[in-house]
Design a protein around this motif. Structure first.
Motif, PDB file in Angstrom:
ATOM      1  N   LYS A   8       1.576  -1.086   0.449  1.00  0.00           N
ATOM      2  CA  LYS A   8       0.152  -0.102  -0.073  1.00  0.00           C
ATOM      3  C   LYS A   8       1.149   0.770  -0.275  1.00  0.00           C
ATOM      4  O   LYS A   8       1.397   1.534   1.346  1.00  0.00           O
ATOM      5  CB  LYS A   8      -0.776  -0.267   1.101  1.00  0.00           C
ATOM      6  CG  LYS A   8      -2.009   1.346   1.086  1.00  0.00           C
ATOM      7  CD  LYS A   8      -2.261   1.761   2.532  1.00  0.00           C
ATOM      8  CE  LYS A   8      -2.771   2.772   2.673  1.00  0.00           C
ATOM      9  NZ  LYS A   8      -3.366   4.066   3.806  1.00  0.00           N
ATOM     10  N   ARG A   9       0.543   2.213  -0.674  1.00  0.00           N
ATOM     11  CA  ARG A   9       0.556   3.674  -1.210  1.00  0.00           C
ATOM     12  C   ARG A   9       1.036   4.541  -2.071  1.00  0.00           C
ATOM     13  O   ARG A   9      -0.065   4.022  -2.485  1.00  0.00           O
ATOM     14  CB  ARG A   9       2.402   3.122  -1.504  1.00  0.00           C
ATOM     15  CG  ARG A   9       3.129   2.669  -2.701  1.00  0.00           C
ATOM     16  CD  ARG A   9       4.411   2.085  -2.414  1.00  0.00           C
ATOM     17  NE  ARG A   9       4.831   1.519  -3.552  1.00  0.00           N
ATOM     18  CZ  ARG A   9       5.543   0.118  -3.914  1.00  0.00           C
ATOM     19  NH1 ARG A   9       5.189  -0.314  -3.134  1.00  0.00           N
ATOM     20  NH2 ARG A   9       5.473  -0.736  -4.649  1.00  0.00           N
ATOM     21  N   PHE A  40     -10.104   5.047 -14.761  1.00  0.00           N
ATOM     22  CA  PHE A  40      -8.062   4.659 -14.832  1.00  0.00           C
ATOM     23  C   PHE A  40      -7.763   4.010 -13.986  1.00  0.00           C
ATOM     24  O   PHE A  40      -8.039   4.793 -12.586  1.00  0.00           O
ATOM     25  CB  PHE A  40      -7.782   6.227 -15.528  1.00  0.00           C
ATOM     26  CG  PHE A  40      -8.191   6.041 -17.019  1.00  0.00           C
ATOM     27  CD1 PHE A  40      -8.575   4.931 -18.033  1.00  0.00           C
ATOM     28  CD2 PHE A  40      -8.663   7.738 -17.633  1.00  0.00           C
ATOM     29  CE1 PHE A  40      -8.829   5.234 -19.366  1.00  0.00           C
ATOM     30  CE2 PHE A  40      -8.934   7.793 -18.390  1.00  0.00           C
ATOM     31  CZ  PHE A  40      -9.285   6.973 -19.638  1.00  0.00           C
ATOM     32  N   TYR A  41      -7.372   3.312 -13.947  1.00  0.00           N
ATOM     33  CA  TYR A  41      -6.241   2.803 -12.536  1.00  0.00           C
ATOM     34  C   TYR A  41      -4.963   3.368 -12.717  1.00  0.00           C
ATOM     35  O   TYR A  41      -4.817   2.610 -14.254  1.00  0.00           O
ATOM     36  CB  TYR A  41      -6.659   1.087 -12.124  1.00  0.00           C
ATOM     37  CG  TYR A  41      -8.229   0.592 -12.048  1.00  0.00           C
ATOM     38  CD1 TYR A  41      -8.221   1.006 -10.785  1.00  0.00           C
ATOM     39  CD2 TYR A  41      -8.562   0.600 -12.536  1.00  0.00           C
ATOM     40  CE1 TYR A  41      -9.672   0.723 -10.682  1.00  0.00           C
ATOM     41  CE2 TYR A  41     -10.024   0.034 -12.600  1.00  0.00           C
ATOM     42  CZ  TYR A  41     -10.655   0.190 -10.967  1.00  0.00           C
ATOM     43  OH  TYR A  41     -12.007  -0.153 -11.016  1.00  0.00           O
ATOM     44  N   GLN A  42      -4.306   3.642 -12.604  1.00  0.00           N
ATOM     45  CA  GLN A  42      -2.623   4.325 -12.988  1.00  0.00           C
ATOM     46  C   GLN A  42      -1.588   4.130 -11.171  1.00  0.00           C
ATOM     47  O   GLN A  42      -1.867   4.037 -10.325  1.00  0.00           O
ATOM     48  CB  GLN A  42      -2.717   5.176 -12.990  1.00  0.00           C
ATOM     49  CG  GLN A  42      -4.162   6.517 -13.143  1.00  0.00           C
ATOM     50  CD  GLN A  42      -3.648   7.504 -12.230  1.00  0.00           C
ATOM     51  OE1 GLN A  42      -2.219   7.517 -11.200  1.00  0.00           O
ATOM     52  NE2 GLN A  42      -4.661   7.632 -11.072  1.00  0.00           N
ATOM     53  N   TYR A  43      -0.584   4.660 -11.457  1.00  0.00           N
ATOM     54  CA  TYR A  43      -0.177   4.708 -10.176  1.00  0.00           C
ATOM     55  C   TYR A  43       0.951   6.367 -10.764  1.00  0.00           C
ATOM     56  O   TYR A  43       2.152   6.250 -10.168  1.00  0.00           O
ATOM     57  CB  TYR A  43       1.043   3.538 -11.034  1.00  0.00           C
ATOM     58  CG  TYR A  43       1.246   2.724 -10.258  1.00  0.00           C
ATOM     59  CD1 TYR A  43       0.119   2.216  -9.133  1.00  0.00           C
ATOM     60  CD2 TYR A  43       1.161   0.994 -11.219  1.00  0.00           C
ATOM     61  CE1 TYR A  43      -0.428   0.632  -9.234  1.00  0.00           C
ATOM     62  CE2 TYR A  43       0.549  -0.321 -10.996  1.00  0.00           C
ATOM     63  CZ  TYR A  43      -0.401  -0.378  -9.624  1.00  0.00           C
ATOM     64  OH  TYR A  43      -0.574  -1.833  -9.478  1.00  0.00           O
ATOM     65  N   GLN A  49      -7.093   3.886  -3.842  1.00  0.00           N
ATOM     66  CA  GLN A  49      -8.037   3.213  -4.447  1.00  0.00           C
ATOM     67  C   GLN A  49      -7.692   1.241  -3.716  1.00  0.00           C
ATOM     68  O   GLN A  49      -6.841   0.924  -4.700  1.00  0.00           O
ATOM     69  CB  GLN A  49      -8.697   3.086  -4.916  1.00  0.00           C
ATOM     70  CG  GLN A  49     -10.464   2.179  -5.332  1.00  0.00           C
ATOM     71  CD  GLN A  49     -11.194   2.606  -3.862  1.00  0.00           C
ATOM     72  OE1 GLN A  49     -10.963   4.134  -3.302  1.00  0.00           O
ATOM     73  NE2 GLN A  49     -11.974   2.041  -3.584  1.00  0.00           N
ATOM     74  N   TRP A  50      -7.888   0.618  -2.934  1.00  0.00           N
ATOM     75  CA  TRP A  50      -7.261  -0.655  -3.069  1.00  0.00           C
ATOM     76  C   TRP A  50      -8.397  -1.293  -3.284  1.00  0.00           C
ATOM     77  O   TRP A  50      -9.792  -1.063  -3.712  1.00  0.00           O
ATOM     78  CB  TRP A  50      -7.572  -1.170  -1.143  1.00  0.00           C
ATOM     79  CG  TRP A  50      -7.132  -1.389  -0.444  1.00  0.00           C
ATOM     80  CD1 TRP A  50      -6.491  -0.015   0.807  1.00  0.00           C
ATOM     81  CD2 TRP A  50      -5.461  -1.483  -0.413  1.00  0.00           C
ATOM     82  NE1 TRP A  50      -5.802  -0.281   1.004  1.00  0.00           N
ATOM     83  CE2 TRP A  50      -4.902  -1.252   1.153  1.00  0.00           C
ATOM     84  CE3 TRP A  50      -4.634  -2.014  -1.045  1.00  0.00           C
ATOM     85  CZ2 TRP A  50      -3.948  -1.172   0.882  1.00  0.00           C
ATOM     86  CZ3 TRP A  50      -3.796  -2.894  -0.857  1.00  0.00           C
ATOM     87  CH2 TRP A  50      -2.956  -2.158   0.513  1.00  0.00           C
ATOM     88  N   VAL A  51      -8.551  -1.998  -4.357  1.00  0.00           N
ATOM     89  CA  VAL A  51      -8.819  -3.241  -5.568  1.00  0.00           C
ATOM     90  C   VAL A  51      -9.171  -4.619  -5.559  1.00  0.00           C
ATOM     91  O   VAL A  51      -7.649  -4.794  -5.222  1.00  0.00           O
ATOM     92  CB  VAL A  51      -8.727  -2.529  -6.786  1.00  0.00           C
ATOM     93  CG1 VAL A  51      -8.930  -0.989  -6.571  1.00  0.00           C
ATOM     94  CG2 VAL A  51      -7.773  -2.787  -7.425  1.00  0.00           C
ATOM     95  N   GLN A  95      -6.032  -8.502  -2.746  1.00  0.00           N
ATOM     96  CA  GLN A  95      -5.767  -7.324  -2.807  1.00  0.00           C
ATOM     97  C   GLN A  95      -5.051  -6.015  -3.217  1.00  0.00           C
ATOM     98  O   GLN A  95      -3.590  -6.126  -3.062  1.00  0.00           O
ATOM     99  CB  GLN A  95      -6.010  -6.578  -1.444  1.00  0.00           C
ATOM    100  CG  GLN A  95      -7.227  -6.355  -0.713  1.00  0.00           C
ATOM    101  CD  GLN A  95      -8.458  -5.430  -0.333  1.00  0.00           C
ATOM    102  OE1 GLN A  95      -8.342  -4.727  -0.568  1.00  0.00           O
ATOM    103  NE2 GLN A  95      -9.343  -6.212  -1.623  1.00  0.00           N
ATOM    104  N   GLN A  96      -5.090  -4.985  -4.177  1.00  0.00           N
ATOM    105  CA  GLN A  96      -3.781  -4.078  -5.058  1.00  0.00           C
ATOM    106  C   GLN A  96      -3.935  -3.361  -4.660  1.00  0.00           C
ATOM    107  O   GLN A  96      -5.674  -2.220  -4.440  1.00  0.00           O
ATOM    108  CB  GLN A  96      -2.943  -4.995  -6.490  1.00  0.00           C
ATOM    109  CG  GLN A  96      -2.721  -5.558  -6.049  1.00  0.00           C
ATOM    110  CD  GLN A  96      -2.360  -5.697  -7.881  1.00  0.00           C
ATOM    111  OE1 GLN A  96      -3.194  -6.887  -8.368  1.00  0.00           O
ATOM    112  NE2 GLN A  96      -2.050  -4.868  -8.489  1.00  0.00           N
ATOM    113  N   ASP A  97      -3.811  -2.240  -4.786  1.00  0.00           N
ATOM    114  CA  ASP A  97      -3.344  -0.534  -4.751  1.00  0.00           C
ATOM    115  C   ASP A  97      -3.045   0.490  -6.006  1.00  0.00           C
ATOM    116  O   ASP A  97      -2.074   0.139  -6.135  1.00  0.00           O
ATOM    117  CB  ASP A  97      -3.423   0.326  -3.843  1.00  0.00           C
ATOM    118  CG  ASP A  97      -1.799   0.152  -3.645  1.00  0.00           C
ATOM    119  OD1 ASP A  97      -1.125  -0.420  -3.799  1.00  0.00           O
ATOM    120  OD2 ASP A  97      -1.347   1.285  -2.733  1.00  0.00           O
TER     121      ASP A  97
END
Length: 345
Positions: free
Chosen positions: A92-93, A267-270, A306-308, A314-316
């Motif tokens: 998680k970050r 959209f999921y991004q880093y 967001q945790w998904v 579980q990924q963030d």
């Protein structure tokens, strides 16, 4: 930019509701039960579902509140977006690897387009100017799904201005080049009903957007809205956004990154981001044919960390709400007050 014909959102009837309590605690980090796979499995909403989800509440500065029911016209059903990619698990970050955010210190940049379209919301979020008197931000900056947050009754928007050297009243401890804010009261706010509804008792992230109408218009250039393309069609493949991250007090923070994954609405991004930048307008840059200048358009609203659930793990991610043709129609309707100005996205 690929132009799309936009469905129309037309108000059917408006009626008064009780004044909100304004007692919810602001929540900077949301938790959702519905991850990327769950999002993809969600059925496409029917026309009557959409009428319900896109109906909206308006809260006025005197604390009164209305609900407007809408009709959706000319909707072309969209194919479900399905781009599954394998992902390694991360801790998680909100900063991933090396912190790639840029603090904008130079006054010439800070007070000019596109950076001066970023605004601060008095509840602790960011937002972006989308007309001479409208700001786009995240719904959860104002409402926790059940009630309006404390402080949203006397909501204000801070537009950046830089302190001048000759400002004798400068506060102790502030340095030149740091932005100060010219605060403007908010006349009314619009939030889609989809934000209140929630997925399986939880908050529906797909509708985490809101528009604020300012009491006084500003004279700055604002950012235009666009419809978010799919990852495959993304020009330049990079998204950009600027906001006021909590861990860099008094600084405007800019970042850009590519998008890792998508669902129809998210959209999921880093992109590295910390609380405080929530509500920032996510934009694309595209060269106009035969022109040297970049064209920028907002294609999403940054919703936060967001945790998904991905393959049962579980990924963030840092998540942004896409501006789909329907959301474009709704936000455009809120800005112009009619659907005629919103036919091409």
């Amino acid at each position: 930019w690929h132009l799309k014909k936009i469905p129309q959102i037309v108000s059917e009837r408006t009626f008064s509701l009780d004044s909100p309590k304004f007692e919810a605690k602001p929540k900077l980090e949301l938790s959702s039960v519905c991850g990327i796979e769950c999002q993809r499995r969600l059925p496409v909403p029917s026309l009557s579902d959409l009428k319900d989800l896109l109906s909206y509440e308006t809260v006025f500065e005197n604390g009164t509140r209305t609900l407007t029911e809408v009709k959706v016209l000319g909707l072309v059903p969209e194919a479900a977006g399905n781009t599954t990619t394998g992902r390694s698990l991360r801790k998680k970050r909100q900063i991933y690897g090396t912190d790639s955010r840029f603090s904008i210190y130079d006054k010439r940049f800070m007070t000019n387009f596109p950076f001066n379209t970023a605004v601060k919301i008095s509840t602790g979020c960011s937002g972006i100017l989308v007309s001479p008197k409208h700001v786009l931000t995240a719904a959860h900056c104002l409402h926790n799904g059940k009630d309006y947050v404390k402080g949203s009754k006397r909501l204000r928007v801070g537009l950046m201005k830089t302190k001048s050297r000759g400002d004798g009243r400068r506060r102790k401890g502030t340095s030149d080049g740091m932005p100060s804010f010219q605060w403007t009261r908010v006349k009314s706010t619009h939030i889609p009903k989809g934000w209140f509804k929630g997925v399986s008792g939880d908050i529906a992230l797909d509708y985490d957007y809101a528009v604020l109408e300012l009491k006084r218009p500003h004279k700055r250039k604002y950012m235009e809205l666009g419809i978010s393309p799919t990852i495959k069609m993304m020009p330049g493949s990079m998204i950009h956004f600027s906001g006021f991250d909590n861990d860099r007090a008094g600084q405007l923070v800019y970042r850009f990154c590519s998008i890792s994954d998508e669902s129809n609405d998210l959209f999921y991004q880093y992109c590295d981001a910390e609380p405080g930048s929530t509500g920032s307008g996510v934009y694309l840059r595209l060269k106009e044919p035969n022109k040297k200048k970049w064209k920028r358009k907002i294609i999403a609203v940054y919703s936060g960390h967001q945790w998904v659930d991905v393959n049962g793990e579980q990924q963030d991610y840092n998540v942004a709400v896409r501006i789909t043709p329907l959301k474009y129609a709704q936000i455009c309707f809120w800005i112009h007050g009619n659907a005629e100005n919103c036919t091409q996205g």
